[in-house]
Scaffold this active site. Structure first.
Site, short mmCIF file in Angstrom:
data_model
loop_
_atom_site.label_atom_id
_atom_site.label_comp_id
_atom_site.label_asym_id
_atom_site.label_seq_id
_atom_site.Cartn_x
_atom_site.Cartn_y
_atom_site.Cartn_z
N TYR A 144 0.90 -1.29 -0.14
CA TYR A 144 0.15 -0.03 -0.05
C TYR A 144 0.86 1.30 0.07
O TYR A 144 0.44 2.13 -0.69
CB TYR A 144 -1.05 0.02 1.21
N LYS A 195 2.96 -15.33 2.03
CA LYS A 195 3.15 -15.95 0.74
C LYS A 195 4.76 -16.29 0.57
O LYS A 195 5.42 -15.78 -0.50
CB LYS A 195 2.51 -15.26 -0.65
N ASP A 228 -3.13 -18.27 -0.09
CA ASP A 228 -4.25 -18.76 -1.09
C ASP A 228 -4.85 -19.77 -0.28
O ASP A 228 -6.14 -19.97 -0.17
CB ASP A 228 -3.57 -19.41 -2.42
N ASP A 252 -6.26 -7.10 3.83
CA ASP A 252 -7.50 -6.46 3.33
C ASP A 252 -8.43 -7.53 2.50
O ASP A 252 -9.73 -7.51 2.78
CB ASP A 252 -6.94 -5.43 2.13
N ASP A 256 -12.35 -8.94 4.01
CA ASP A 256 -13.71 -8.91 3.43
C ASP A 256 -14.08 -10.33 3.48
O ASP A 256 -15.42 -10.56 3.50
CB ASP A 256 -13.32 -8.51 1.93
#
Ligand code: IPM
Ligand code: MG
Length: 366
Positions: A144, A195, A228, A252, A256
């Site tokens: 970000y 990751k 993932d 983020d 959600d």
């Protein structure tokens, strides 16, 4: 008498109407404890663009700096969607606020009361007891904010854009500290999501979290998961998680997903804590619902105010150290929504009520 001084930034869309409910609930709760509230309102987001030509005017920043906490509504909407991306309310108000006050620790509880399991898109058999987990998201680092961040034309006529994902060990350590404190108040389990099979930042993340836990909190059960897989596991069996600890962008996305799995965005609160402490010796922080401005239902007394009310409860807990009062508000919300009083967006057949009526019901249940 103790005074709770906080900035109120209702923002756009449903922001102002759910904020009104949250303030009324806070007012009533504080009154019963002999506490005085001193909320000061300022513009942020689209409304600030319209009134002041900037999504985050200097007066708003100054007011926040003078406050012990920020209670935030939501920003953005169709009216400002045609502005260049950098000037849109979400990017021009929320991100600079986070960065300016170093609000590095985003705490998002994923909570679905057992009585409301029908609200989740997951099969009831998968979540017989409801859902209860917390996502701890790093909020001021990673892709970000990393530099360089730019778009440029190349000599060969092509065009390229670049975002930079960068983390320092110290940034990972301080968010890990928050995850440890959270896990200690729960089931003592942290799943760190990264990751590390692809990203250098994730390799550093994983190593840092591992070392930090070994040194500071060996009693906590630590696991690691690729992002993932974590996305898949959240949809399969959310209760396998207690505390999820992850970096900015993964958090983020996963938060959600967590929100939808928990049935209603209208129920999810969040806290973004800073590094500094306020006049009360607690953490300065920004408190906001996880949902957006919901322009389609704005101004129609339809929005679910619970996430805003629960965010206000988090403010009492983290920025003012008023845990019992926060508990009372959370219990009142729970009692209200599980006794059939629900706003349309989580109603699924129960009688549904308006935003204001919902607020009155919560106050009655305090
Ligand atoms: C969130 C939002 C923000 C984010 C947007 C509005 C910039 O999606 O708080 O999750 O990406 O952090
Ligand atoms: Mg988001």
């Amino acid at each position: 008498m103790d005074t709770l001084k906080f900035a109120v930034l209702p923002g756009d869309g449903i922001g102002p109407e759910v904020m009104e409910v949250a303030l009324a609930v806070l007012e009533r709760a504080a009154e019963s404890e002999g506490l005085r509230l001193e909320p000061s309102e300022a513009d942020a987001g689209g409304i600030a663009i319209d009134r002041h030509g900037s999504a985050l005017p200097q007066e708003t920043l100054d007011l926040c700096a003078r406050s012990d906490a920020i209670l935030f509504g939501s920003v953005g909407g169709p009216k400002w969607e045609n502005l260049p991306p950098k000037e849109q309310p979400e990017r021009a108000a929320l991100l600079p606020l986070r960065k300016h006050f170093s609000l590095f620790a985003n705490i998002r509880p994923g909570l679905l009361y057992p009585e409301l399991v029908d609200a989740s898109p997951l099969k009831k058999e998968r979540i017989p007891e409801g859902i209860d987990l917390v996502c701890i998201r790093e909020l001021t680092g990673g892709i970000y904010f990393g530099q360089p961040k730019a778009t440029r034309d190349l000599p060969d006529g092509d065009r390229e854009a670049i975002d930079t994902m960068v983390y320092r060990r110290s940034e990972v350590e301080r968010i890990t500290e928050v995850a440890i404190a959270t896990a200690r108040g729960r089931k003592n389990r942290i799943c760190s999501v990264d990751k590390a099979n692809v990203l250098e930042t994730s390799v550093l993340w994983r190593q840092t979290v591992t070392d930090y836990l070994a040194a500071k909190a060996p009693e906590i059960e630590l696991s690691h998961m690729y992002v993932d897989n974590a996305a898949m596991q959240l949809a399969r069996d959310p209760n396998q998680f207690d505390v999820i600890l992850t970096e900015n962008m993964f958090g983020d996305i996963l938060s959600d997903e967590m929100a939808v799995v928990c049935g209603s965005l209208g129920m999810l609160s969040s806290a973004s804590l800073g590094t500094g402490s306020n006049r009360h010796g607690h953490r300065f922080g920004l408190y906001e619902p996880a949902g957006g401005t919901a322009p389609d239902i704005a101004g129609r007394n339809l929005a679910n105010p619970c996430a805003q009310v629960l965010s206000a409860a988090m403010m009492l807990r983290f920025s003012f150290g008023l845990d019992p009062l926060a508990d009372r508000i959370e219990a009142a919300v729970r009692k209200t929504v599980t006794s059939g009083t629900r706003t349309g967006d989580i109603a699924f057949g129960a009688q549904s009520v308006g935003t204001r009526e919902m607020g009155e019901a919560i106050i009655k249940n305090l």
